[in-house]
Design an enzyme around this catalytic site. Structure first.
Site, PDB file in Angstrom:
ATOM      1  N   HIS A   1       7.756   1.497 -10.491  1.00 36.52           N
ATOM      2  CA  HIS A   1       6.574   1.088  -9.738  1.00 36.52           C
ATOM      3  C   HIS A   1       5.326   1.508 -10.498  1.00 36.52           C
ATOM      4  CE1 HIS A   1       7.890   5.071  -8.389  1.00 36.52           C
ATOM      5  NE2 HIS A   1       6.617   5.373  -8.226  1.00 36.52           N
TER       6      HIS A   1
ATOM      7  N   ARG B   1       0.840  -1.205   0.000  1.00 33.59           N
ATOM      8  CA  ARG B   1       0.000   0.000   0.000  1.00 33.59           C
ATOM      9  C   ARG B   1       0.875   1.256   0.000  1.00 33.59           C
ATOM     10  NH1 ARG B   1      -4.970  -1.912   0.069  1.00 33.59           N
ATOM     11  NH2 ARG B   1      -5.244  -3.883   1.172  1.00 33.59           N
ATOM     12  N   ASP B   2       0.451   2.226  -0.814  1.00 32.47           N
ATOM     13  CA  ASP B   2       1.158   3.504  -0.884  1.00 32.47           C
ATOM     14  C   ASP B   2       1.028   4.227   0.457  1.00 32.47           C
ATOM     15  OD1 ASP B   2       2.023   5.532  -3.470  1.00 32.47           O
ATOM     16  OD2 ASP B   2       1.605   6.465  -1.525  1.00 32.47           O
ATOM     17  N   ILE B   3       2.115   4.839   0.896  1.00 33.58           N
ATOM     18  CA  ILE B   3       2.127   5.534   2.191  1.00 33.58           C
ATOM     19  C   ILE B   3       1.255   6.792   2.162  1.00 33.58           C
ATOM     20  CG2 ILE B   3       4.142   7.048   1.829  1.00 33.58           C
ATOM     21  CD1 ILE B   3       5.171   6.026   4.587  1.00 33.58           C
TER      22      ILE B   3
ATOM     23  N   GLU C   1       9.059  10.154  -8.208  1.00 32.73           N
ATOM     24  CA  GLU C   1       9.815  10.535  -7.003  1.00 32.73           C
ATOM     25  C   GLU C   1      10.766   9.438  -6.556  1.00 32.73           C
ATOM     26  OE1 GLU C   1       6.881  11.429  -4.076  1.00 32.73           O
ATOM     27  OE2 GLU C   1       6.133  13.176  -5.153  1.00 32.73           O
ATOM     28  N   VAL C   2      10.327   8.202  -6.698  1.00 33.15           N
ATOM     29  CA  VAL C   2      11.148   7.074  -6.225  1.00 33.15           C
ATOM     30  C   VAL C   2      11.758   6.382  -7.444  1.00 33.15           C
ATOM     31  CG1 VAL C   2      11.149   4.892  -4.963  1.00 33.15           C
ATOM     32  CG2 VAL C   2       9.670   6.773  -4.197  1.00 33.15           C
TER      33      VAL C   2
ATOM     34  N   HIS D   1       1.311   2.349  -9.995  1.00 30.28           N
ATOM     35  CA  HIS D   1       0.262   2.708  -9.038  1.00 30.28           C
ATOM     36  C   HIS D   1      -1.035   2.039  -9.482  1.00 30.28           C
ATOM     37  CE1 HIS D   1       2.450   6.330  -7.307  1.00 30.28           C
ATOM     38  NE2 HIS D   1       3.078   6.214  -8.463  1.00 30.28           N
TER      39      HIS D   1
HETATM   40  P1  DGP Z   1       6.005   8.404  -7.830  1.00 37.40           P
HETATM   41  O1  DGP Z   1       5.675   9.850  -7.737  1.00 37.40           O
HETATM   42  O2  DGP Z   1       5.337   7.751  -9.021  1.00 37.40           O
HETATM   43  O3  DGP Z   1       7.497   8.133  -7.781  1.00 37.40           O
HETATM   44  O4  DGP Z   1       5.333   7.737  -6.570  1.00 37.40           O
HETATM   45  C1  DGP Z   1       6.036   7.336  -5.428  1.00 37.40           C
HETATM   46  C2  DGP Z   1       5.032   6.840  -4.439  1.00 37.40           C
HETATM   47  O5  DGP Z   1       5.725   6.122  -3.440  1.00 37.40           O
HETATM   48  C3  DGP Z   1       4.248   7.944  -3.720  1.00 37.40           C
HETATM   49  O6  DGP Z   1       2.862   7.810  -4.044  1.00 37.40           O
HETATM   50  C4  DGP Z   1       4.478   7.688  -2.251  1.00 37.40           C
HETATM   51  C5  DGP Z   1       5.072   6.298  -2.207  1.00 37.40           C
HETATM   52  N1  DGP Z   1       6.065   6.097  -1.174  1.00 37.40           N
HETATM   53  C6  DGP Z   1       7.197   6.827  -1.003  1.00 37.40           C
HETATM   54  N2  DGP Z   1       7.892   6.363   0.056  1.00 37.40           N
HETATM   55  C7  DGP Z   1       7.178   5.307   0.543  1.00 37.40           C
HETATM   56  C8  DGP Z   1       7.387   4.401   1.620  1.00 37.40           C
HETATM   57  O7  DGP Z   1       8.369   4.454   2.368  1.00 37.40           O
HETATM   58  N3  DGP Z   1       6.430   3.450   1.830  1.00 37.40           N
HETATM   59  C9  DGP Z   1       5.317   3.354   1.017  1.00 37.40           C
HETATM   60  N4  DGP Z   1       4.453   2.388   1.305  1.00 37.40           N
HETATM   61  N5  DGP Z   1       5.108   4.178  -0.016  1.00 37.40           N
HETATM   62  C10 DGP Z   1       6.022   5.144  -0.249  1.00 37.40           C
END
Ligand code: DGP
Length: 113
Positions: free
Chosen positions: A100, A29-31, A95-96, A102
């Site tokens: 990934h 799950r997204d944080i 961002e990451v 969504h």
């Molecule tokens: P993007 O902008 O497409 O790179 O989305 C990165 C997503 O990753 C963003 O919706 C928040 C999520 N995210 C970032 N750090 C963490 C984390 O430590 N845990 C979880 N579960 N999600 C994270």
């Protein structure tokens, strides 16, 4: 990649609510959920972005969509609808730097951009 946050989640070093895993993919799950259902589907292998993939990645990239559909059914959003989004690079707001997807649903979603 030791400092990659998603690699650390996959390795169990950072907690996350993991909802699916197999030999190539992990979903959690997204944080910061944008909707009642917001999962991230990621490859176990560190791949920075979709722009880094090629012919050799075809099988597991296809598997992402099969798994996304299965997770949508499991989360109860297959009928109401969902979106599968990949942000690639700075203009898309990635961002990451670990590829990934969504999987977002559970409410009416707005426009694409
Ligand atoms: P993007 O902008 O497409 O790179 O989305 C990165 C997503 O990753 C963003 O919706 C928040 C999520 N995210 C970032 N750090 C963490 C984390 O430590 N845990 C979880 N579960 N999600 C994270």
């Amino acid at each position: 990649m030791a400092e990659c946050i998603f690699c650390r989640i996959i390795a169990g070093e950072i907690p996350a609510e993991i909802t699916y895993q197999d030999e190539v993919l992990v979903a959690f799950r997204d944080i910061h959920p944008l909707a009642p259902v917001h999962l991230l589907i990621v490859p176990r292998r560190h791949v920075e972005s979709l722009a880094e993939t090629g012919e050799e990645d075809q099988a597991w990239l296809g598997r992402v969509q099969v798994v996304a559909a299965a997770l949508a059914r499991r989360e109860g959003i297959a009928g109401s609808g969902f979106r599968l989004v990949v942000n690639c690079g700075p203009d898309a707001g990635q961002e990451v730097p670990h590829l990934h997807y969504h999987l977002i649903g559970g409410r009416t979603l707005g426009g694409m951009v």
